[in-house]
Design a protein around this motif. Structure first.
Motif, short mmCIF file in Angstrom:
data_model
loop_
_atom_site.label_atom_id
_atom_site.label_comp_id
_atom_site.label_asym_id
_atom_site.label_seq_id
_atom_site.Cartn_x
_atom_site.Cartn_y
_atom_site.Cartn_z
N PRO A 159 1.04 -1.11 -0.06
CA PRO A 159 0.15 -0.03 -0.07
C PRO A 159 0.76 1.28 -0.03
O PRO A 159 2.10 1.14 0.28
CB PRO A 159 -0.71 -0.32 1.41
CG PRO A 159 0.15 -1.06 2.34
CD PRO A 159 0.96 -1.87 1.32
N SER A 161 1.09 3.47 2.11
CA SER A 161 1.63 3.80 3.47
C SER A 161 2.94 3.03 3.74
O SER A 161 3.70 3.44 4.84
CB SER A 161 0.60 3.39 4.61
OG SER A 161 0.37 2.04 4.54
N ARG A 174 3.27 -9.31 6.35
CA ARG A 174 1.99 -9.95 6.86
C ARG A 174 0.82 -9.50 6.13
O ARG A 174 0.95 -8.06 5.77
CB ARG A 174 1.95 -9.86 8.54
CG ARG A 174 2.55 -10.72 9.38
CD ARG A 174 2.80 -10.31 10.68
NE ARG A 174 3.33 -8.89 10.71
CZ ARG A 174 4.76 -8.76 10.96
NH1 ARG A 174 5.48 -9.69 10.83
NH2 ARG A 174 5.31 -7.53 11.01
N GLY A 175 0.05 -10.09 5.86
CA GLY A 175 -1.15 -9.43 5.30
C GLY A 175 -2.23 -10.65 4.52
O GLY A 175 -2.40 -11.44 5.38
N ASP A 176 -2.76 -10.27 3.38
CA ASP A 176 -3.75 -11.42 2.74
C ASP A 176 -3.45 -11.81 1.19
O ASP A 176 -2.79 -10.90 0.36
CB ASP A 176 -5.16 -10.54 2.63
CG ASP A 176 -5.57 -10.45 4.12
OD1 ASP A 176 -5.50 -11.18 4.84
OD2 ASP A 176 -6.01 -9.48 4.30
N PHE A 183 -1.20 -9.22 -0.55
CA PHE A 183 -1.41 -7.81 -0.31
C PHE A 183 -0.85 -7.52 1.13
O PHE A 183 -1.38 -7.98 2.08
CB PHE A 183 -2.79 -7.37 -0.37
CG PHE A 183 -3.52 -7.46 -1.68
CD1 PHE A 183 -3.34 -6.25 -2.32
CD2 PHE A 183 -3.72 -8.65 -2.45
CE1 PHE A 183 -3.90 -6.09 -3.78
CE2 PHE A 183 -4.28 -8.48 -3.79
CZ PHE A 183 -4.36 -7.46 -4.52
N VAL A 184 0.17 -6.94 1.21
CA VAL A 184 0.94 -6.53 2.43
C VAL A 184 0.34 -5.51 3.28
O VAL A 184 -0.20 -4.44 2.89
CB VAL A 184 2.45 -5.96 2.15
CG1 VAL A 184 3.19 -5.58 3.24
CG2 VAL A 184 3.22 -6.99 1.26
N LYS A 185 0.22 -5.86 4.75
CA LYS A 185 -0.47 -4.84 5.61
C LYS A 185 0.39 -4.31 6.42
O LYS A 185 0.55 -3.25 6.97
CB LYS A 185 -1.67 -5.55 6.43
CG LYS A 185 -2.67 -5.91 5.86
CD LYS A 185 -3.82 -6.72 6.53
CE LYS A 185 -5.11 -7.23 5.87
NZ LYS A 185 -6.08 -7.73 6.78
N ASP A 186 1.58 -5.13 6.89
CA ASP A 186 2.90 -4.29 7.70
C ASP A 186 4.08 -5.36 7.38
O ASP A 186 3.84 -6.55 6.82
CB ASP A 186 2.46 -4.63 9.02
CG ASP A 186 2.30 -5.67 9.68
OD1 ASP A 186 2.86 -6.00 10.78
OD2 ASP A 186 1.71 -6.71 9.22
#
Length: 280
Positions: A159, A161, A174-176, A183-186
């Motif tokens: 993302p 960010s 980590r993500g989905d 798709f990376v979340k952090d």
């Protein structure tokens, strides 16, 4: 140069036996101050298991571990299984199961895959259920020949960010996984965090990947490059243990070919450690 204390030893390998933890033939000691974790968060000592891929940061002299990290290359959902080849796909990564890595899962199962990267695939030494449904990747980030961002064979998307990591660096994301992409979340960046001080020694189990510049190989999935004078062609197709005093580059001093099964590796590493002890 390490300043203060004896510096740290970085150990990357699979756990072959307990007492405390024996990795790459080295007996790493744990105490109440050892911080153990995995891609999804903190772990207790009781969560550690034979066959797991571990990164240890320990005191260079005592091998008392300051940090233990279970570096599962992929945690996610099983999308395809090939029992005749003991192979499967987990969140875009092809996985080959060693004979003693555990039973074949079913499509739809959520699993934690522990083992070593070999090229863009994972050679799994342990496969366990991961019931919480979280997904993670741990490996080297690269843009492929088409400039698509990947960790191993899995396409990863960040993302706005999150700043994209530098090419060739080790990360945990980590993500989905959905629609063919992760798709990376952090993100966590780097394999070693200095928990035991500046690195003085490295002991790394792994496979070699070809690269265009000298010495023409690097360690798959680890983000470590070798000194450009290293002679590595004899280990091109082998699983091996590489050991070295660390002075800013990976000037490998010793390499040992390792067998393909956990039991045979344990025997070789035990004998290697005994031989090293007898020469001190």
């Amino acid at each position: 140069e390490p300043k203060g204390g004896s510096g740290g030893t970085g150990i990357v390998g699979t756990l072959t036996e307990f007492g405390s933890l024996i990795i790459n033939g080295k007996r790493d000691l744990l105490d109440a101050n050892t911080a153990n974790s995995g891609p999804l968060g903190p772990l207790a000592e009781a969560d550690l298991a034979i066959g797991q891929a571990l990164t240890i940061e320990a005191d260079a002299e005592t091998l008392l571990a300051a940090r233990g990290f279970v570096a599962d290359p992929v945690i996610g959902r099983v999308f395809a299984v090939y029992p005749e080849r003991r192979a499967l796909w987990v969140d875009g990564v092809q996985v080959s199961l060693e004979a003693d890595a555990g039973p074949m899962p079913q499509i739809g199962d959520h699993v934690a895959v522990s083992g070593l990267w070999r090229g863009q695939n994972v050679i799994a030494s342990r496969l366990t259920p991961s019931p919480d449904g979280a997904s993670a990747l741990a490996g080297v980030f690269r843009r492929d020949a088409s400039r698509l961002p990947r960790i191993g064979s899995a396409r990863v998307l960040f993302p706005p960010s999150i700043t994209e990591p530098a090419d060739g660096t080790f990360v945990v994301v980590r993500g989905d996984y959905q629609s063919g992409a992760f798709f990376v979340k952090d993100i966590d960046r780097g394999r070693f965090i200095g928990a035991a001080g500046p690195l003085k020694n490295l002991s790394v189990e792994g496979y070699l990947d070809p690269v265009p510049q000298a010495p023409f190989f690097e360690l798959a999935g680890l983000g470590h490059s070798f000194d450009d004078q290293a002679k590595l062609s004899a280990f091109e197709k082998e699983r091996a243990l590489f050991e070295v005093p660390y002075t800013g580059n990976f000037a490998v001093a010793q390499a040992i070919v390792l067998p393909d099964t956990q039991a045979a590796r344990r025997e070789v590493l035990t004998q290697t450690a005994a031989n090293a002890q007898s020469t001190r």
